[in-house]
Design a protein around this motif. Structure first.
Motif, mmCIF file in Angstrom:
data_model
loop_
_atom_site.group_PDB
_atom_site.id
_atom_site.type_symbol
_atom_site.label_atom_id
_atom_site.label_comp_id
_atom_site.label_asym_id
_atom_site.label_seq_id
_atom_site.Cartn_x
_atom_site.Cartn_y
_atom_site.Cartn_z
ATOM 1 N N MET A 14 0.838 -1.381 -0.082
ATOM 2 C CA MET A 14 -0.019 -0.084 0.102
ATOM 3 C C MET A 14 0.799 1.267 0.161
ATOM 4 S SD MET A 14 -2.987 1.062 -0.243
ATOM 5 C CE MET A 14 -3.971 2.528 -0.118
ATOM 6 N N ASP A 15 2.016 1.241 0.914
ATOM 7 C CA ASP A 15 3.002 2.287 1.112
ATOM 8 C C ASP A 15 3.419 2.499 -0.529
ATOM 9 O OD1 ASP A 15 2.237 2.553 3.613
ATOM 10 O OD2 ASP A 15 3.940 2.098 4.458
ATOM 11 N N GLN A 16 3.668 1.432 -0.976
ATOM 12 C CA GLN A 16 4.529 1.451 -2.100
ATOM 13 C C GLN A 16 3.642 2.103 -3.361
ATOM 14 O OE1 GLN A 16 5.529 -2.419 -3.059
ATOM 15 N NE2 GLN A 16 6.507 -2.070 -5.165
ATOM 16 N N ALA A 17 2.505 1.642 -3.407
ATOM 17 C CA ALA A 17 1.411 2.185 -4.374
ATOM 18 C C ALA A 17 1.196 3.652 -4.186
ATOM 19 C CB ALA A 17 -0.081 1.512 -4.296
ATOM 20 N N LEU A 18 1.071 4.264 -2.669
ATOM 21 C CA LEU A 18 1.197 5.626 -2.500
ATOM 22 C C LEU A 18 2.061 6.269 -3.067
ATOM 23 C CD1 LEU A 18 -0.383 5.974 1.039
ATOM 24 C CD2 LEU A 18 -1.335 7.064 -0.983
ATOM 25 N N GLN A 19 3.386 5.825 -2.961
ATOM 26 C CA GLN A 19 4.645 6.559 -3.365
ATOM 27 C C GLN A 19 4.521 6.771 -4.894
ATOM 28 O OE1 GLN A 19 7.574 7.916 -1.289
ATOM 29 N NE2 GLN A 19 7.637 8.890 -3.352
ATOM 30 N N LEU A 20 4.248 5.646 -5.548
ATOM 31 C CA LEU A 20 4.193 5.448 -6.965
ATOM 32 C C LEU A 20 3.024 6.514 -7.376
ATOM 33 C CD1 LEU A 20 4.531 1.985 -7.686
ATOM 34 C CD2 LEU A 20 6.214 3.479 -8.015
ATOM 35 N N LEU A 21 2.101 6.601 -6.679
ATOM 36 C CA LEU A 21 0.883 7.441 -7.018
ATOM 37 C C LEU A 21 1.527 8.785 -7.018
ATOM 38 C CD1 LEU A 21 -2.112 7.858 -7.746
ATOM 39 C CD2 LEU A 21 -2.366 8.345 -5.430
ATOM 40 N N VAL A 22 2.211 9.233 -6.006
ATOM 41 C CA VAL A 22 2.701 10.696 -6.110
ATOM 42 C C VAL A 22 3.550 10.977 -6.904
ATOM 43 C CG1 VAL A 22 4.017 12.295 -4.425
ATOM 44 C CG2 VAL A 22 2.169 10.791 -3.664
ATOM 45 N N ASP A 23 4.914 9.711 -7.382
ATOM 46 C CA ASP A 23 5.598 10.069 -8.268
ATOM 47 C C ASP A 23 5.022 10.421 -9.871
ATOM 48 O OD1 ASP A 23 7.644 9.535 -6.302
ATOM 49 O OD2 ASP A 23 7.893 7.340 -6.730
ATOM 50 N N GLY A 24 4.016 9.693 -9.666
ATOM 51 C CA GLY A 24 3.159 9.733 -11.288
ATOM 52 C C GLY A 24 2.457 11.002 -11.482
ATOM 53 N N LEU A 25 1.875 11.582 -10.126
ATOM 54 C CA LEU A 25 1.374 12.878 -10.301
ATOM 55 C C LEU A 25 2.692 13.795 -10.721
ATOM 56 C CD1 LEU A 25 -0.949 12.846 -7.307
ATOM 57 C CD2 LEU A 25 -1.637 12.972 -9.751
ATOM 58 N N VAL A 26 3.604 13.647 -10.108
ATOM 59 C CA VAL A 26 4.908 14.662 -10.463
ATOM 60 C C VAL A 26 5.268 14.633 -11.953
ATOM 61 C CG1 VAL A 26 7.229 15.367 -9.869
ATOM 62 C CG2 VAL A 26 5.801 14.789 -8.099
ATOM 63 N N GLU A 27 5.447 13.403 -12.326
ATOM 64 C CA GLU A 27 5.730 13.135 -13.626
ATOM 65 C C GLU A 27 4.749 13.786 -14.601
ATOM 66 O OE1 GLU A 27 8.351 12.432 -15.290
ATOM 67 O OE2 GLU A 27 7.847 11.972 -17.219
ATOM 68 N N GLY A 28 3.492 13.512 -13.977
ATOM 69 C CA GLY A 28 2.413 14.238 -14.989
ATOM 70 C C GLY A 28 2.561 15.702 -15.013
ATOM 71 N N GLY A 29 2.727 16.213 -13.897
ATOM 72 C CA GLY A 29 2.955 17.565 -13.782
ATOM 73 C C GLY A 29 4.093 18.281 -14.976
ATOM 74 N N ARG A 30 5.227 17.596 -14.880
ATOM 75 C CA ARG A 30 5.779 17.829 -15.895
ATOM 76 C C ARG A 30 5.511 17.921 -17.302
ATOM 77 N NH1 ARG A 30 10.051 15.867 -12.051
ATOM 78 N NH2 ARG A 30 9.633 13.697 -12.748
ATOM 79 N N ILE A 31 4.788 16.906 -17.584
ATOM 80 C CA ILE A 31 4.106 16.664 -18.824
ATOM 81 C C ILE A 31 2.997 17.748 -19.469
ATOM 82 C CG2 ILE A 31 2.520 15.150 -20.353
ATOM 83 C CD1 ILE A 31 3.667 12.568 -18.624
ATOM 84 N N ALA A 32 2.410 18.063 -18.005
ATOM 85 C CA ALA A 32 1.378 18.754 -18.337
ATOM 86 C C ALA A 32 1.617 20.584 -18.563
ATOM 87 C CB ALA A 32 0.426 19.033 -17.151
ATOM 88 N N LEU A 33 2.820 20.806 -18.038
ATOM 89 C CA LEU A 33 3.485 22.053 -18.196
ATOM 90 C C LEU A 33 3.806 22.240 -19.779
ATOM 91 C CD1 LEU A 33 5.609 22.937 -15.081
ATOM 92 C CD2 LEU A 33 3.748 24.086 -15.862
ATOM 93 N N VAL A 34 4.537 21.302 -20.373
ATOM 94 C CA VAL A 34 4.908 21.323 -21.929
ATOM 95 C C VAL A 34 3.553 21.322 -22.504
ATOM 96 C CG1 VAL A 34 5.933 20.176 -23.533
ATOM 97 C CG2 VAL A 34 6.726 19.729 -21.301
ATOM 98 N N ALA A 35 2.531 20.330 -22.233
ATOM 99 C CA ALA A 35 1.439 20.462 -22.870
ATOM 100 C C ALA A 35 0.534 21.657 -22.778
ATOM 101 C CB ALA A 35 0.390 19.109 -22.606
ATOM 102 N N VAL A 36 0.409 22.306 -21.806
ATOM 103 C CA VAL A 36 -0.519 23.466 -21.643
ATOM 104 C C VAL A 36 -0.497 24.412 -22.694
ATOM 105 C CG1 VAL A 36 0.838 24.564 -19.985
ATOM 106 C CG2 VAL A 36 -1.804 24.730 -20.005
ATOM 107 N N GLY A 37 0.841 24.854 -22.803
ATOM 108 C CA GLY A 37 0.844 25.781 -23.887
ATOM 109 C C GLY A 37 0.861 25.320 -25.291
ATOM 110 N N PHE A 38 1.130 24.284 -25.681
ATOM 111 C CA PHE A 38 0.881 23.765 -27.009
ATOM 112 C C PHE A 38 -0.563 23.525 -27.177
ATOM 113 C CE2 PHE A 38 0.333 19.934 -29.668
ATOM 114 C CZ PHE A 38 0.965 20.233 -30.749
ATOM 115 N N SER A 39 -1.173 23.083 -25.924
ATOM 116 C CA SER A 39 -2.560 23.022 -26.191
ATOM 117 C C SER A 39 -3.363 24.294 -26.550
ATOM 118 C CB SER A 39 -3.104 22.350 -24.927
ATOM 119 O OG SER A 39 -4.670 22.433 -24.789
#
Lengths: 292, 381
Positions: A1-26
């Motif tokens: 469970m702890d592992q899944a939570l950590q991966l979830l947060v890591d994924g949100l951060v990765e998603g944030g980086r993608i979103a920042l690139v995508a927002v201007g392009f979008s």
């Protein structure tokens, strides 16, 4: 469970980086219908300028971001005014814009290498210093840089949402997006709106390449590499939908990290892109559909 | 008239054949050799160090009148760490520059270009690619550095037997070198009685390893082996620190790079990896001392292991060319190959070196760590 939570947060951060690139392009694509592939290369220049002003000129992070902001706005507007506008007039349809955009992107990328060097720059040490243990929230560890990435991502989307919904400029951009001819009829100066859109679109994505460089080092290709995911995210989220772009970015980030729970990490990209393919097949309009 | 024409054509063909043959690819008393180095991209620091090592050696050889009278010149082609660029670069060196010899580097580049070297009979001397799979890859491929299987056994034995680490996690970059290293480490660790509890791969261009590290750390291994190089090492080490991972980190022989010291400042403290014996602060011979001093005088910094490996390789080439000149043999790829195999022992700054028939070589190894932002032999801590 702890592992899944950590991966979830890591994924949100990765998603944030993608979103920042995508927002201007979008934003640029939805308002001007321009597939501005040079967006990634412009962001790379921004990251180099932040690094250069901070590490080489001693101008500090604020100075670096100020110089980078001016540069990306000028480059974005110049692309629209000097290149895309002429092509739009001469060859409506968009394909030549894709070719031109790809070409300038590669030229900018190579020029950045010639000016700053083709080796990987150590952004982290030059700007914020050495890595330290992250902040602990129960079972989850969140490095300060990741926390800042998430905060900046959410702030950028919030400000852009406000701008589009509440300001005169934003309303004009939405009007042009809905119907450029009608917008012209009611007196909106579409060339000006296009220029403003390129300026804002470049500006809001500016921190993206810096955060990517902070995470894994800065080289000439990081912007273009990031554009691949951003491009898919924009279409998967729904053209013109800020919220869709944000959700799709987080979904891709989380999918990439959470998939590690059940599959071998070598299949990470296969799973991510399969799900995206499924999404655009079942829902061609993307997750959500309209601007903001 | 017709016979005269045929004779003229014959002479022209012979001249053309001589002009295009590798044996006459250099002017008398001068030999141009090639180098396939990664001068750009994420691994550019390797190419920078490697070219500096060759540069110092060639300056010494040429300053002393050349290798048996032959002045050595270097033509560097950049592969940027990309196999396709490596193939184009070696094809150019073979067909345009017609070199009989190249310095080469990076496992993926060597794997992709080995058949070209074999086809065109170009000797490829490797001082940087270390995957175990390189042994015997081409009759024209020689490695003057030990391949990674020797290093893995060295560091795994130390970690397992001396430090008492029993469980291991593996993080590797999913390329030719990373995959080979991962498999070799897994087998070696099991042979030592240890247990591999987690193995995670990352894309070749990965800049984020937090997911993989999280997965590995969930098993709380005593040690984590990271098979990556260049900036990716620094990124993985920094992210390991940010995630609060406290396992003993084991690395690869190609970690003697500035990124480990500077980009991963603090995060690299205490890592352990095996490399050929090289400590610029304590040169083990007069030749090694001479190299360190020359390097420091020219570049203002101490030479790392990568520079030393290519310095040694350049002197091996110098010895070979000298021997061929003394024997009055033409300087061709096949003759260089024969001389490498049958020369006997080469005296290098790492110690005596002999090439095995499969092109590999062995030499004394040492365990290195990072202490106070410097590479230090484990024994000297």
């Amino acid at each position: 469970m702890d592992q899944a939570l950590q991966l979830l947060v890591d994924g949100l951060v990765e998603g944030g980086r993608i979103a920042l690139v995508a927002v201007g392009f979008s934003l640029i694509y939805s308002v001007t219908r321009t597939l501005h592939l040079a967006h990634g290369a412009i962001l790379t220049v921004a990251a180099y300028l932040v690094w250069w002003v901070t590490a080489k000129l001693g101008g500090g992070l604020a100075g670096g971001f100020a110089v980078a902001a001016i540069a990306v706005v000028l480059l974005g507007v110049a692309h629209n005014d000097l290149l895309y506008r002429r092509i739009r007039e001469a060859s409506p349809g968009g394909f030549m814009i894709v070719v031109a955009s790809l070409a300038t992107g590669i030229i900018i990328q190579n020029l950045a290498g010639i000016v700053f060097g083709f080796d990987t720059k150590d952004v982290r040490t030059a700007t914020i210093g050495q890595a330290t243990a992250g902040l602990r929230f129960g079972p989850v560890v969140l490095p300060a840089t990741n926390l800042i990435t998430l905060a900046v991502t959410l702030a950028v989307f919030a400000v852009l949402g406000w701008l589009l919904m509440r300001t005169r400029t934003g309303k004009q951009m939405r009007a042009v997006q809905d119907n450029p001819q009608l917008a012209r009829v009611v007196g909106i100066r579409t060339p000006r709106v296009y220029a403003v859109t390129f300026a804002i679109g470049s500006l809001v994505s500016m921190p993206a390449a810096f955060f990517i460089g902070l995470n894994g080092g800065l080289n000439t290709t990081i912007g273009f590499d990031a554009m691949l995911l951003a491009l898919i995210v924009v279409f998967a989220g729904g053209i013109g939908s800020l919220m869709g772009t944000l959700l799709a970015s987080f979904a891709v980030g989380v999918l990439q990290t959470m998939s590690l729970l059940v599959i071998d990490s070598r299949w990470q990209d296969t799973v991510t892109f399969s799900v995206l393919l499924l999404l655009v097949t079942l829902r061609p309009r993307g997750l959500l559909g309209k601007l903001a | 008239m017709r016979q005269a024409l045929v004779r003229l054509l014959g002479k022209w063909l012979v001249s053309a054949a001589i002009a295009t043959a590798p044996v006459t690819s250099h002017a008398a008393g001068e030999l141009t050799v090639g180098a396939l180095f990664g001068m750009t991209g994420p691994s550019a620091s390797y190419g920078d160090q490697q070219s500096k090592g060759v540069d110092i050696a060639f300056a010494e050889i040429n300053g002393a009148g050349g290798a048996g009278g032959t002045i050595l010149k270097l033509k560097i082609e950049d592969h940027g760490g990309v196999a396709l660029k490596g193939v184009l670069a070696l094809n150019k060196l073979a067909s345009v520059d017609k070199v009989p010899f190249v310095f080469t580097s990076f496992t993926n580049i060597i794997s992709a270009t080995a058949s070209i070297g074999t086809r065109d009979k170009i000797v490829m001397l490797n001082g940087g690619g270390t995957a175990p799979t390189l042994a015997g890859l081409s009759p024209y491929l020689f490695s003057n550095v030990p391949l990674e299987n020797y290093h893995i056994r060295n560091e795994a034995t130390y970690a397992n037997k001396k430090l008492g680490r029993k469980t291991l996690g593996i993080l590797y970059v999913n390329d030719a070198l990373g995959t080979a290293d991962s498999k070799t480490m897994e087998q070696t660790w099991k042979d030592l009685g240890g247990q591999v509890v987690a193995t995670q791969a990352a894309a070749t261009d990965a800049t984020d390893f937090t997911g993989q590290l999280t997965q590995i750390w969930a098993k709380k291994p005593d040690a984590i082996y990271i098979a990556a190089g260049g900036q990716q090492v620094a990124t993985a080490l920094n992210q390991k620190t940010e995630l609060g991972i406290t396992s003993q980190i084991l690395g690869t022989s190609f970690w003697t790079i500035p990124e480990v010291l500077h980009s991963a400042k603090g995060a690299s403290e205490g890592v352990i990896f095996s490399t050929q014996q090289w400590d610029p602060a304590r040169p083990s011979s007069a030749d090694a001392k001479k190299f360190v001093e020359a390097f420091q005088a020219k570049y203002g910094t101490q030479p790392l292991g990568n520079s030393a490996a290519y310095y040694a390789g350049a002197h091996i080439l110098g010895d070979v060319i000298t021997a061929l000149n003394q024997a009055k043999k033409p300087i061709t790829g096949p003759n260089i190959r024969e001389e490498l195999l049958h020369h006997g022992t080469f005296q290098t700054i790492f110690g005596p070196l002999n090439f095995a028939p499969d092109g590999t070589s062995s030499m004394p190894l040492t365990l290195m760590t990072v202490k106070n932002d410097a590479f230090v032999p484990v024994a000297n801590q």
